[in-house]
Design a protein around this motif. Sequence first.
Motif, PDB file in Angstrom:
ATOM      1  N   ASP A  29      18.315   4.629   9.092  1.00 23.08           N
ATOM      2  CA  ASP A  29      18.476   6.089   9.086  1.00 23.08           C
ATOM      3  C   ASP A  29      17.175   6.789   9.451  1.00 23.08           C
ATOM      4  O   ASP A  29      17.189   7.808  10.143  1.00 23.08           O
ATOM      5  CB  ASP A  29      18.969   6.577   7.714  1.00 23.08           C
ATOM      6  CG  ASP A  29      20.422   6.213   7.468  1.00 23.08           C
ATOM      7  OD1 ASP A  29      21.210   6.168   8.439  1.00 23.08           O
ATOM      8  OD2 ASP A  29      20.780   5.980   6.297  1.00 23.08           O
ATOM      9  N   LEU A  32      16.731   6.506  13.234  1.00 20.89           N
ATOM     10  CA  LEU A  32      17.674   7.367  13.954  1.00 20.89           C
ATOM     11  C   LEU A  32      17.507   8.851  13.602  1.00 20.89           C
ATOM     12  O   LEU A  32      18.213   9.690  14.151  1.00 20.89           O
ATOM     13  CB  LEU A  32      19.114   6.939  13.646  1.00 20.89           C
ATOM     14  CG  LEU A  32      19.500   5.528  14.055  1.00 20.89           C
ATOM     15  CD1 LEU A  32      20.906   5.190  13.541  1.00 20.89           C
ATOM     16  CD2 LEU A  32      19.436   5.375  15.572  1.00 20.89           C
ATOM     17  N   ASN A  33      16.594   9.121  12.684  1.00 20.07           N
ATOM     18  CA  ASN A  33      16.410  10.477  12.158  1.00 20.07           C
ATOM     19  C   ASN A  33      17.739  11.047  11.638  1.00 20.07           C
ATOM     20  O   ASN A  33      18.065  12.210  11.843  1.00 20.07           O
ATOM     21  CB  ASN A  33      15.785  11.405  13.206  1.00 20.07           C
ATOM     22  CG  ASN A  33      15.179  12.642  12.561  1.00 20.07           C
ATOM     23  OD1 ASN A  33      14.749  12.599  11.405  1.00 20.07           O
ATOM     24  ND2 ASN A  33      15.164  13.739  13.288  1.00 20.07           N
ATOM     25  N   ASN A  34      18.499  10.195  10.963  1.00 18.66           N
ATOM     26  CA  ASN A  34      19.785  10.573  10.371  1.00 18.66           C
ATOM     27  C   ASN A  34      19.509  11.079   8.947  1.00 18.66           C
ATOM     28  O   ASN A  34      19.505  10.294   7.992  1.00 18.66           O
ATOM     29  CB  ASN A  34      20.727   9.367  10.355  1.00 18.66           C
ATOM     30  CG  ASN A  34      22.047   9.669   9.671  1.00 18.66           C
ATOM     31  OD1 ASN A  34      22.309  10.779   9.231  1.00 18.66           O
ATOM     32  ND2 ASN A  34      22.878   8.640   9.567  1.00 18.66           N
ATOM     33  N   ARG A  36      21.246  13.044   6.917  1.00 20.86           N
ATOM     34  CA  ARG A  36      22.373  12.947   5.971  1.00 20.86           C
ATOM     35  C   ARG A  36      22.485  11.520   5.418  1.00 20.86           C
ATOM     36  O   ARG A  36      22.654  11.316   4.219  1.00 20.86           O
ATOM     37  CB  ARG A  36      23.674  13.372   6.641  1.00 20.86           C
ATOM     38  CG  ARG A  36      24.844  13.517   5.685  1.00 20.86           C
ATOM     39  CD  ARG A  36      26.057  14.112   6.368  1.00 20.86           C
ATOM     40  NE  ARG A  36      25.880  15.481   6.785  1.00 20.86           N
ATOM     41  CZ  ARG A  36      26.100  16.543   6.002  1.00 20.86           C
ATOM     42  NH1 ARG A  36      26.507  16.371   4.780  1.00 20.86           N
ATOM     43  NH2 ARG A  36      25.921  17.757   6.464  1.00 20.86           N
ATOM     44  N   GLY A  37      22.385  10.530   6.294  1.00 20.23           N
ATOM     45  CA  GLY A  37      22.437   9.132   5.865  1.00 20.23           C
ATOM     46  C   GLY A  37      21.253   8.773   4.978  1.00 20.23           C
ATOM     47  O   GLY A  37      21.403   8.063   3.978  1.00 20.23           O
TER      48      GLY A  37
END
Length: 186
Positions: A29, A32-34, A36-37
């Motif tokens: 995460d 991916l610069n996610n 929320r995850g």
Amino acid sequence: SYLNIGNVYNLLSNFQKAIEYYKKSLHIDNQLNNLRGKAFCLNNLGTCYKKMDQLDEAIKYYTQSLEINEKLKNLPAQADNLSNLGVIYTSKKEYTKSAEYLQKALQIREKLNSPDYLCISLINLGDLNYQQKNFDEAIELANKAYHLAKNKGFKFHIQKSLEILSKSYYQKNNGLKAYDLLNEFT
């Protein structure tokens, strides 16, 4: 996915393995610069550390998750983070901090009008007040949770609110009322 594997280990109470997989998921995460995850993984890590009674470590992860959820304006997740922090501070007998977090969680959940989570907030605040020996306030909060839970058929919340009510009435030297409430959920 690593997150799902971590969830399985968490359910099996193998928290070390769950942490291992949550950290792998968190690494992805981050790459991916996610956000929320990442917030979700951090919250799950906090829960594992809480279950292992490593409360300061749990606070660290819940706080990081909260910061991200505030940036994302994810109110339901913020309320979960605040509630988790409040429960930990109740366990640590840091009641002022606990009340602050639990009240914020309650305010958000009232705005969201989510009966299930509203019950949780009322129960957590009822328990906090019970721990502080504020039995009248504990009874008031647990009663609200009980009536909401009974109206919606939330059996677990009915049980938890009756437990707080029973213990509070017992502490107020009303053993008969405590006994009646205890019998209602057993």
